[in-house]
Design a protein around this motif. Structure first.
Motif, PDB file in Angstrom:
ATOM      1  N   TYR A 136     -32.193 -15.669 -11.908  1.00  0.00           N
ATOM      2  CA  TYR A 136     -33.142 -16.694 -11.434  1.00  0.00           C
ATOM      3  C   TYR A 136     -34.545 -16.083 -11.182  1.00  0.00           C
ATOM      4  O   TYR A 136     -34.588 -14.949 -11.057  1.00  0.00           O
ATOM      5  CB  TYR A 136     -32.859 -17.395 -10.154  1.00  0.00           C
ATOM      6  CG  TYR A 136     -31.231 -18.177 -10.002  1.00  0.00           C
ATOM      7  CD1 TYR A 136     -31.163 -19.382 -10.490  1.00  0.00           C
ATOM      8  CD2 TYR A 136     -30.075 -17.420 -10.161  1.00  0.00           C
ATOM      9  CE1 TYR A 136     -30.018 -20.031 -10.805  1.00  0.00           C
ATOM     10  CE2 TYR A 136     -28.854 -17.986 -10.378  1.00  0.00           C
ATOM     11  CZ  TYR A 136     -28.865 -19.412 -10.504  1.00  0.00           C
ATOM     12  OH  TYR A 136     -27.671 -20.030 -10.812  1.00  0.00           O
ATOM     13  N   ILE A 137     -35.639 -16.928 -11.303  1.00  0.00           N
ATOM     14  CA  ILE A 137     -36.883 -16.731 -10.988  1.00  0.00           C
ATOM     15  C   ILE A 137     -37.345 -17.607 -10.000  1.00  0.00           C
ATOM     16  O   ILE A 137     -37.211 -18.871 -10.308  1.00  0.00           O
ATOM     17  CB  ILE A 137     -37.724 -16.695 -12.165  1.00  0.00           C
ATOM     18  CG1 ILE A 137     -39.028 -15.846 -11.870  1.00  0.00           C
ATOM     19  CG2 ILE A 137     -37.767 -17.801 -12.909  1.00  0.00           C
ATOM     20  CD1 ILE A 137     -40.160 -15.670 -13.071  1.00  0.00           C
ATOM     21  N   ILE A 182     -42.085 -24.449  -3.614  1.00  0.00           N
ATOM     22  CA  ILE A 182     -41.519 -23.295  -4.432  1.00  0.00           C
ATOM     23  C   ILE A 182     -40.587 -23.934  -5.308  1.00  0.00           C
ATOM     24  O   ILE A 182     -39.732 -24.941  -5.224  1.00  0.00           O
ATOM     25  CB  ILE A 182     -40.746 -22.634  -3.324  1.00  0.00           C
ATOM     26  CG1 ILE A 182     -41.673 -21.997  -2.313  1.00  0.00           C
ATOM     27  CG2 ILE A 182     -39.694 -21.506  -3.941  1.00  0.00           C
ATOM     28  CD1 ILE A 182     -40.888 -21.169  -1.068  1.00  0.00           C
ATOM     29  N   TYR A 183     -40.605 -23.270  -6.613  1.00  0.00           N
ATOM     30  CA  TYR A 183     -39.873 -23.838  -7.534  1.00  0.00           C
ATOM     31  C   TYR A 183     -38.816 -22.571  -8.110  1.00  0.00           C
ATOM     32  O   TYR A 183     -39.157 -21.304  -7.671  1.00  0.00           O
ATOM     33  CB  TYR A 183     -40.674 -24.014  -8.907  1.00  0.00           C
ATOM     34  CG  TYR A 183     -41.963 -24.985  -8.337  1.00  0.00           C
ATOM     35  CD1 TYR A 183     -41.588 -26.286  -8.487  1.00  0.00           C
ATOM     36  CD2 TYR A 183     -43.241 -24.507  -8.286  1.00  0.00           C
ATOM     37  CE1 TYR A 183     -42.646 -27.218  -8.003  1.00  0.00           C
ATOM     38  CE2 TYR A 183     -43.986 -25.302  -7.887  1.00  0.00           C
ATOM     39  CZ  TYR A 183     -43.903 -26.699  -7.884  1.00  0.00           C
ATOM     40  OH  TYR A 183     -44.756 -27.498  -7.535  1.00  0.00           O
ATOM     41  N   ALA A 184     -37.576 -22.839  -8.687  1.00  0.00           N
ATOM     42  CA  ALA A 184     -36.770 -21.949  -9.241  1.00  0.00           C
ATOM     43  C   ALA A 184     -36.229 -22.434 -10.687  1.00  0.00           C
ATOM     44  O   ALA A 184     -36.455 -23.583 -10.797  1.00  0.00           O
ATOM     45  CB  ALA A 184     -35.692 -21.697  -8.216  1.00  0.00           C
ATOM     46  N   ALA A 185     -36.062 -21.205 -11.348  1.00  0.00           N
ATOM     47  CA  ALA A 185     -35.590 -21.656 -12.649  1.00  0.00           C
ATOM     48  C   ALA A 185     -34.760 -20.376 -13.290  1.00  0.00           C
ATOM     49  O   ALA A 185     -34.508 -19.396 -12.712  1.00  0.00           O
ATOM     50  CB  ALA A 185     -36.702 -21.758 -13.677  1.00  0.00           C
ATOM     51  N   ILE A 186     -33.865 -20.881 -14.247  1.00  0.00           N
ATOM     52  CA  ILE A 186     -32.761 -19.781 -14.618  1.00  0.00           C
ATOM     53  C   ILE A 186     -33.589 -19.109 -16.000  1.00  0.00           C
ATOM     54  O   ILE A 186     -34.643 -19.718 -16.555  1.00  0.00           O
ATOM     55  CB  ILE A 186     -31.571 -20.400 -15.364  1.00  0.00           C
ATOM     56  CG1 ILE A 186     -30.901 -21.151 -14.131  1.00  0.00           C
ATOM     57  CG2 ILE A 186     -30.886 -19.362 -15.986  1.00  0.00           C
ATOM     58  CD1 ILE A 186     -29.844 -22.157 -14.674  1.00  0.00           C
ATOM     59  N   GLU A 241     -33.001 -24.359 -18.242  1.00  0.00           N
ATOM     60  CA  GLU A 241     -31.872 -25.196 -17.673  1.00  0.00           C
ATOM     61  C   GLU A 241     -31.831 -25.680 -16.284  1.00  0.00           C
ATOM     62  O   GLU A 241     -32.546 -25.000 -15.489  1.00  0.00           O
ATOM     63  CB  GLU A 241     -30.731 -24.017 -17.535  1.00  0.00           C
ATOM     64  CG  GLU A 241     -30.308 -23.347 -18.972  1.00  0.00           C
ATOM     65  CD  GLU A 241     -29.105 -22.484 -18.920  1.00  0.00           C
ATOM     66  OE1 GLU A 241     -28.279 -22.605 -18.104  1.00  0.00           O
ATOM     67  OE2 GLU A 241     -29.225 -21.669 -19.873  1.00  0.00           O
ATOM     68  N   PRO A 242     -31.408 -26.745 -16.008  1.00  0.00           N
ATOM     69  CA  PRO A 242     -31.515 -27.410 -14.645  1.00  0.00           C
ATOM     70  C   PRO A 242     -30.604 -26.528 -13.706  1.00  0.00           C
ATOM     71  O   PRO A 242     -29.804 -26.128 -14.073  1.00  0.00           O
ATOM     72  CB  PRO A 242     -31.087 -28.886 -14.578  1.00  0.00           C
ATOM     73  CG  PRO A 242     -30.216 -28.541 -15.969  1.00  0.00           C
ATOM     74  CD  PRO A 242     -30.652 -27.610 -16.972  1.00  0.00           C
ATOM     75  N   ILE A 243     -31.295 -26.495 -12.529  1.00  0.00           N
ATOM     76  CA  ILE A 243     -30.494 -25.605 -11.436  1.00  0.00           C
ATOM     77  C   ILE A 243     -29.737 -26.860 -10.515  1.00  0.00           C
ATOM     78  O   ILE A 243     -30.369 -27.698 -10.241  1.00  0.00           O
ATOM     79  CB  ILE A 243     -31.565 -24.860 -10.490  1.00  0.00           C
ATOM     80  CG1 ILE A 243     -32.221 -23.823 -11.363  1.00  0.00           C
ATOM     81  CG2 ILE A 243     -30.813 -24.468  -9.267  1.00  0.00           C
ATOM     82  CD1 ILE A 243     -33.248 -22.978 -10.601  1.00  0.00           C
TER      83      ILE A 243
END
Length: 84
Positions: free
Chosen positions: A32-33, A48-52, A63-65
């Motif tokens: 994850y980032i 804040i955002y996160a992604a694979i 890809e959706p988290i």
């Protein structure tokens, strides 16, 4: 790893995001980032955002988290902020 990532909007405008952290979740075996555009929401909280992503080439995979994954991201962020 760079401390910024970039995206280009449909209108051609380039947006920079600051990377907060990267990590591998051993339970999901995904990387994850976590990043921010340094803007704030209506409650004055930092967005804040996160992604694979793929750590080999730093590629965002899109890809959706899932909600459980978000829970893990929040837990890790809480640990980091309470240990400083």
């Amino acid at each position: 790893m760079n401390t910024k990532i970039y995206t280009t909007l449909e209108n051609g405008k380039k947006i920079a995001y600051d990377i907060i952290l990267t990590f591998k979740n051993k339970q999901t075996n995904k990387n994850y980032i976590v990043y921010t555009d340094n803007s704030y929401d209506q409650n004055n909280k930092l967005r804040i955002y996160a992604a694979i992503y793929n750590p080999t080439n730093n590629q965002y995979l899109g890809e959706p988290i899932e909600s459980k994954e978000w829970s893990d991201v929040i837990t890790i962020l809480d640990k980091i902020t309470t240990n400083t």
